[in-house]
Design a protein around this motif. Sequence first.
Motif, PDB file in Angstrom:
ATOM      1  N   LYS A 193       0.811  -1.214   0.000  1.00  0.00           N
ATOM      2  CA  LYS A 193       0.000   0.000   0.000  1.00  0.00           C
ATOM      3  C   LYS A 193       0.844   1.264   0.000  1.00  0.00           C
ATOM      4  O   LYS A 193       0.355   2.341  -0.320  1.00  0.00           O
ATOM      5  CB  LYS A 193      -0.937   0.005   1.209  1.00  0.00           C
ATOM      6  CG  LYS A 193      -0.247   0.117   2.562  1.00  0.00           C
ATOM      7  CD  LYS A 193      -1.268   0.119   3.690  1.00  0.00           C
ATOM      8  CE  LYS A 193      -0.613   0.237   5.053  1.00  0.00           C
ATOM      9  NZ  LYS A 193      -1.597   0.250   6.152  1.00  0.00           N
TER      10      LYS A 193
ATOM     11  N   LYS B  69      -3.708   0.896  -7.023  1.00  0.00           N
ATOM     12  CA  LYS B  69      -4.474   0.240  -8.077  1.00  0.00           C
ATOM     13  C   LYS B  69      -5.105   1.264  -9.015  1.00  0.00           C
ATOM     14  O   LYS B  69      -5.811   2.172  -8.576  1.00  0.00           O
ATOM     15  CB  LYS B  69      -5.568  -0.640  -7.470  1.00  0.00           C
ATOM     16  CG  LYS B  69      -5.050  -1.942  -6.876  1.00  0.00           C
ATOM     17  CD  LYS B  69      -6.209  -2.852  -6.496  1.00  0.00           C
ATOM     18  CE  LYS B  69      -5.694  -4.216  -6.034  1.00  0.00           C
ATOM     19  NZ  LYS B  69      -6.804  -5.144  -5.723  1.00  0.00           N
TER      20      LYS B  69
ATOM     21  N   GLU C 280      -7.480   0.809 -11.075  1.00  0.00           N
ATOM     22  CA  GLU C 280      -8.931   0.648 -11.181  1.00  0.00           C
ATOM     23  C   GLU C 280      -9.703   1.496 -10.168  1.00  0.00           C
ATOM     24  O   GLU C 280     -10.873   1.829 -10.390  1.00  0.00           O
ATOM     25  CB  GLU C 280      -9.312  -0.827 -10.995  1.00  0.00           C
ATOM     26  CG  GLU C 280      -8.761  -1.752 -12.064  1.00  0.00           C
ATOM     27  CD  GLU C 280      -7.390  -2.323 -11.706  1.00  0.00           C
ATOM     28  OE1 GLU C 280      -7.071  -3.410 -12.207  1.00  0.00           O
ATOM     29  OE2 GLU C 280      -6.650  -1.687 -10.944  1.00  0.00           O
ATOM     30  N   THR C 281      -9.065   1.840  -9.048  1.00  0.00           N
ATOM     31  CA  THR C 281      -9.766   2.594  -8.003  1.00  0.00           C
ATOM     32  C   THR C 281      -9.079   3.921  -7.681  1.00  0.00           C
ATOM     33  O   THR C 281      -9.390   4.540  -6.678  1.00  0.00           O
ATOM     34  CB  THR C 281      -9.860   1.743  -6.719  1.00  0.00           C
ATOM     35  OG1 THR C 281      -8.543   1.337  -6.309  1.00  0.00           O
ATOM     36  CG2 THR C 281     -10.727   0.509  -6.944  1.00  0.00           C
ATOM     37  N   ILE C 282      -8.159   4.352  -8.538  1.00  0.00           N
ATOM     38  CA  ILE C 282      -7.367   5.541  -8.254  1.00  0.00           C
ATOM     39  C   ILE C 282      -8.225   6.798  -8.143  1.00  0.00           C
ATOM     40  O   ILE C 282      -7.891   7.740  -7.416  1.00  0.00           O
ATOM     41  CB  ILE C 282      -6.278   5.735  -9.338  1.00  0.00           C
ATOM     42  CG1 ILE C 282      -5.224   6.743  -8.880  1.00  0.00           C
ATOM     43  CG2 ILE C 282      -6.885   6.140 -10.663  1.00  0.00           C
ATOM     44  CD1 ILE C 282      -4.383   6.296  -7.734  1.00  0.00           C
ATOM     45  N   ASP C 283      -9.341   6.836  -8.844  1.00  0.00           N
ATOM     46  CA  ASP C 283     -10.222   8.015  -8.820  1.00  0.00           C
ATOM     47  C   ASP C 283     -11.284   7.923  -7.735  1.00  0.00           C
ATOM     48  O   ASP C 283     -12.090   8.838  -7.575  1.00  0.00           O
ATOM     49  CB  ASP C 283     -10.901   8.195 -10.176  1.00  0.00           C
ATOM     50  CG  ASP C 283     -11.781   7.014 -10.543  1.00  0.00           C
ATOM     51  OD1 ASP C 283     -11.434   5.863 -10.167  1.00  0.00           O
ATOM     52  OD2 ASP C 283     -12.816   7.225 -11.208  1.00  0.00           O
ATOM     53  N   GLN C 284     -11.279   6.840  -6.963  1.00  0.00           N
ATOM     54  CA  GLN C 284     -12.320   6.614  -5.965  1.00  0.00           C
ATOM     55  C   GLN C 284     -11.811   6.659  -4.532  1.00  0.00           C
ATOM     56  O   GLN C 284     -12.491   7.158  -3.632  1.00  0.00           O
ATOM     57  CB  GLN C 284     -12.997   5.265  -6.221  1.00  0.00           C
ATOM     58  CG  GLN C 284     -13.593   5.128  -7.616  1.00  0.00           C
ATOM     59  CD  GLN C 284     -13.966   3.688  -7.935  1.00  0.00           C
ATOM     60  OE1 GLN C 284     -14.276   2.898  -7.053  1.00  0.00           O
ATOM     61  NE2 GLN C 284     -13.914   3.334  -9.216  1.00  0.00           N
ATOM     62  N   LYS C 285     -10.617   6.131  -4.305  1.00  0.00           N
ATOM     63  CA  LYS C 285     -10.073   6.073  -2.952  1.00  0.00           C
ATOM     64  C   LYS C 285      -9.682   7.461  -2.458  1.00  0.00           C
ATOM     65  O   LYS C 285      -8.947   8.185  -3.135  1.00  0.00           O
ATOM     66  CB  LYS C 285      -8.875   5.137  -2.890  1.00  0.00           C
ATOM     67  CG  LYS C 285      -9.258   3.671  -2.903  1.00  0.00           C
ATOM     68  CD  LYS C 285      -8.123   2.827  -2.359  1.00  0.00           C
ATOM     69  CE  LYS C 285      -8.563   1.389  -2.136  1.00  0.00           C
ATOM     70  NZ  LYS C 285      -7.518   0.583  -1.495  1.00  0.00           N
TER      71      LYS C 285
ATOM     72  N   LYS D  25      -7.237  10.066  -4.418  1.00  0.00           N
ATOM     73  CA  LYS D  25      -8.049  10.857  -5.332  1.00  0.00           C
ATOM     74  C   LYS D  25      -7.451  12.227  -5.628  1.00  0.00           C
ATOM     75  O   LYS D  25      -7.399  12.668  -6.772  1.00  0.00           O
ATOM     76  CB  LYS D  25      -9.454  11.016  -4.744  1.00  0.00           C
ATOM     77  CG  LYS D  25     -10.494  11.446  -5.747  1.00  0.00           C
ATOM     78  CD  LYS D  25     -11.885  11.372  -5.130  1.00  0.00           C
ATOM     79  CE  LYS D  25     -12.944  11.722  -6.162  1.00  0.00           C
ATOM     80  NZ  LYS D  25     -14.310  11.625  -5.585  1.00  0.00           N
TER      81      LYS D  25
ATOM     82  N   THR E  93      -2.075  -2.414 -12.657  1.00  0.00           N
ATOM     83  CA  THR E  93      -3.306  -2.844 -13.300  1.00  0.00           C
ATOM     84  C   THR E  93      -3.287  -4.355 -13.504  1.00  0.00           C
ATOM     85  O   THR E  93      -2.374  -5.045 -13.053  1.00  0.00           O
ATOM     86  CB  THR E  93      -3.491  -2.117 -14.649  1.00  0.00           C
ATOM     87  OG1 THR E  93      -4.782  -2.420 -15.179  1.00  0.00           O
ATOM     88  CG2 THR E  93      -2.418  -2.530 -15.646  1.00  0.00           C
TER      89      THR E  93
ATOM     90  N   LEU F 156      -8.099   8.136 -17.124  1.00  0.00           N
ATOM     91  CA  LEU F 156      -8.430   6.755 -16.783  1.00  0.00           C
ATOM     92  C   LEU F 156      -8.250   5.820 -17.977  1.00  0.00           C
ATOM     93  O   LEU F 156      -7.858   4.664 -17.822  1.00  0.00           O
ATOM     94  CB  LEU F 156      -9.861   6.675 -16.251  1.00  0.00           C
ATOM     95  CG  LEU F 156     -10.103   7.313 -14.876  1.00  0.00           C
ATOM     96  CD1 LEU F 156     -11.593   7.324 -14.546  1.00  0.00           C
ATOM     97  CD2 LEU F 156      -9.323   6.581 -13.791  1.00  0.00           C
TER      98      LEU F 156
END
Length: 232
Positions: A69, A74, A76-81, A85, A149, A185
């Motif tokens: 970490k 990741k 896939e979740t870079i724009d969400q965590k 973010k 990825t 993305l």
Amino acid sequence: MCGRYSLSKSKIELEERFQAEMLGNFQPRYNIAPTQLVPVITSDSPKGFSFFYWGITPDFAKNKPVSQKFINAKAETIDQKASFKSSFKSRRCLIPADGFYEWKKVGKKTKIPYRFTVGEEETFAFAGIWEEYENESGKIKHTFLILTTEPNSLVSDIHDRMPVILDKENEKKWLDKYASESDLLNMLKTYPVDLMHSYTVSQQVNQIKNDNPTLIKKTSPMDQFGNYTLFG
């Protein structure tokens, strides 16, 4: 996961490849590991190389174990965590490299190191994000993470993740502060398998203290393990 990579090119070669200036000296690196200070190109300074710590700085690492970490994120979740973010939005970077390492498990205690390259040992760039913070003594520190990825078929035989390697034409776009989130993305895709190569390397790469040209040379598994030739 990406936990080790190489950058064996000279300062002049890197400046020409990325059209960016590197102040000070740079020695080719063959075994770059987390917490080390290495060159990156940031969205804040796209015309020059900066030197940031990979993952966590040594003084911070004294109190925390190095783990996935802290060195990768990741795609896939870079724009969400929440933890990534903000960096994804405004603090992106290119991480120059010419290869990365992964280890294939062939027994309970045995792993064979592989090096993965692009084209004919070409220089490329991982997609990354960076952060700035003030340490306990008041000094400003800069760190970066490598985005990962889903692996292509070449890497998936060794590991279930691979670093995001940007297409050359997307490198400047990745640093563009005005790029749309959807465009960014779309860049974070698995690199084509037909453009990559892999080969086994010396067990010397296992030790972070080893950093010399022999580490990136192709080595037969038999030279390392005797009877493990069937994995070559």
